[in-house]
Design an enzyme around this catalytic site. Structure first.
Site, short mmCIF file in Angstrom:
data_model
loop_
_atom_site.label_atom_id
_atom_site.label_comp_id
_atom_site.label_asym_id
_atom_site.label_seq_id
_atom_site.Cartn_x
_atom_site.Cartn_y
_atom_site.Cartn_z
N ASP A 160 0.69 -2.19 15.77
CA ASP A 160 1.55 -2.69 14.70
C ASP A 160 2.82 -1.84 14.58
O ASP A 160 2.95 -0.81 15.25
CB ASP A 160 0.79 -2.72 13.36
CG ASP A 160 0.03 -1.43 13.06
OD1 ASP A 160 0.20 -0.45 13.80
OD2 ASP A 160 -0.72 -1.41 12.08
N GLU A 215 -3.41 -7.55 6.18
CA GLU A 215 -3.77 -7.34 4.79
C GLU A 215 -4.77 -8.40 4.33
O GLU A 215 -4.98 -9.40 5.03
CB GLU A 215 -2.49 -7.40 3.94
CG GLU A 215 -1.51 -6.24 4.20
CD GLU A 215 -1.98 -4.92 3.58
OE1 GLU A 215 -3.20 -4.68 3.50
OE2 GLU A 215 -1.10 -4.11 3.19
N HIS A 229 -7.84 -3.39 5.53
CA HIS A 229 -6.97 -3.95 6.58
C HIS A 229 -7.19 -3.21 7.90
O HIS A 229 -7.52 -2.03 7.92
CB HIS A 229 -5.49 -3.97 6.17
CG HIS A 229 -4.79 -2.65 6.14
ND1 HIS A 229 -4.31 -2.09 4.98
CD2 HIS A 229 -4.45 -1.77 7.12
CE1 HIS A 229 -3.72 -0.94 5.24
NE2 HIS A 229 -3.79 -0.72 6.55
N ASP A 259 -7.95 -1.07 1.63
CA ASP A 259 -8.25 -2.45 1.23
C ASP A 259 -8.92 -3.24 2.37
O ASP A 259 -9.01 -4.45 2.33
CB ASP A 259 -6.96 -3.18 0.79
CG ASP A 259 -5.93 -3.28 1.90
OD1 ASP A 259 -6.18 -2.79 3.03
OD2 ASP A 259 -4.85 -3.87 1.65
C1 GLP Z 1 -1.90 2.01 8.37
C2 GLP Z 1 -2.04 1.44 9.77
C3 GLP Z 1 -3.49 1.14 10.11
C4 GLP Z 1 -4.36 2.31 9.74
C5 GLP Z 1 -4.27 2.56 8.27
C6 GLP Z 1 -5.18 3.69 7.80
O1 GLP Z 1 -1.79 1.06 7.40
N1 GLP Z 1 -1.29 0.27 9.96
O2 GLP Z 1 -3.58 0.86 11.50
O3 GLP Z 1 -5.69 2.05 10.10
O4 GLP Z 1 -2.92 2.91 7.99
O5 GLP Z 1 -4.57 4.92 8.00
P1 GLP Z 1 -5.28 6.31 7.96
O6 GLP Z 1 -6.05 6.41 9.22
O7 GLP Z 1 -4.17 7.30 7.89
O8 GLP Z 1 -6.15 6.32 6.76
#
Ligand code: GLP
Length: 260
Positions: A67, A143, A138, A136
């Site tokens: 992404d 989302e 995702h 949440d």
């Molecule tokens: C972002 C990314 C996701 C990731 C999420 C959680 O929103 N787009 O790919 O999984 O953050 O991040 P973290 O691993 O820092 O908790």
């Protein structure tokens, strides 16, 4: 879905890195799906170590990011292209031309998303996709409410995700509202999915997607439909799971040859 509860982040990183190393030894031109966020960082560090010690080569490996933010200028420190470069690909012997992601700076976003899907297809699909999970539920930036069949496209972030990710920016106002992300259908095409979640702040999302219903309100729950999805958790992230003891027992008694 295989759930593995491990003592800490370094144990998680070792198990995920072992799976990636085994894949690359089996298939030197493996296609890796790369995630951002903090969750995969330990895995990247472990792979960098294995590469720098000369044991593991990424020379033929291909990488696809999950992404990207829309609207950040090319080269912005928090654009996911830069994060993946800085945290991982600049530190290993991968060919930078073989790493790409959805283009959030394109003038024509739908065309860029279609081109990205085509590039994934042309590369033969992702062999192993690393994932984190948002609070949440995702994955990527899919989302709540994302179609379980979605492909790479533009999405709007929910407020909670913008707040969660504001720690990487100077202020909440600097976090983009729009992103481009592989869809849930795109992610589900990967042959093996390895999702990492650590910390108590992920416990509820983990409970919902592992043991709740498959539903668009919790995007990661689509992984229940994947034939080879592995969920690597620390104790805090696993603290809401009903079947935690069963998962522990199963992993402790798994034949060593099986891997994840
Ligand atoms: C972002 C990314 C996701 C990731 C999420 C959680 O929103 N787009 O790919 O999984 O953050 O991040 P973290 O691993 O820092 O908790």
């Amino acid at each position: 879905m295989e759930v593995v509860i491990l003592p800490d982040q370094s144990a998680i990183a070792a198990v995920a890195a072992d799976a990636i190393e085994a894949l690359i030894r089996r298939k030197p031109a493996a296609v890796l799906g790369l995630a951002t966020g903090s969750s995969p960082l330990g895995v990247y560090d472990e792979l960098v170590k294995r590469c720098q010690s000369g044991g593991l080569s990424f020379a033929d490996v291909v990488g696809f990011a999950l992404d990207e933010y829309v609207g950040l200028p090319v080269g912005h420190r928090q654009s996911y292209r830069e994060v993946i470069r800085r945290e991982f690909t600049d530190r290993i012997n991968i060919d930078p031309a073989k790493v790409q992601g959805p283009d959030g700076a394109a003038g024509d976003i739908p065309a860029a998303c279609a081109a990205f899907e085509e590039a994934l297809r042309a590369a033969g699909g992702v062999d192993l996709q690393l994932l984190g999970v948002g609070t949440d539920g995702h994955i990527g930036f899919n989302e709540p409410g994302s179609s379980l069949a979605s492909r790479t496209r533009i999405k709007s972030l929910v407020d909670q995700t913008r707040r969660d990710n504001s720690r990487f920016f100077d202020s909440l106002d600097d976090v983009p509202h729009h992103v481009v992300t592989q869809g849930l259908g795109t992610i589900m095409d990967a042959r093996h999915i390895v999702l990492i979640a650590t910390g108590a702040q992920k416990a509820r999302a983990v409970h919902d997607f592992v043991e709740g219903p498959v539903a668009a309100i919790c995007a990661a729950s689509v992984l229940q439909l994947h034939p080879h999805a592995t969920v690597l958790l620390d104790e805090a992230a696993a603290s809401g799971l009903k079947l935690a003891d069963y998962y522990r027992h199963t992993y402790a008694n798994k034949p060593a040859w099986q891997g994840i």
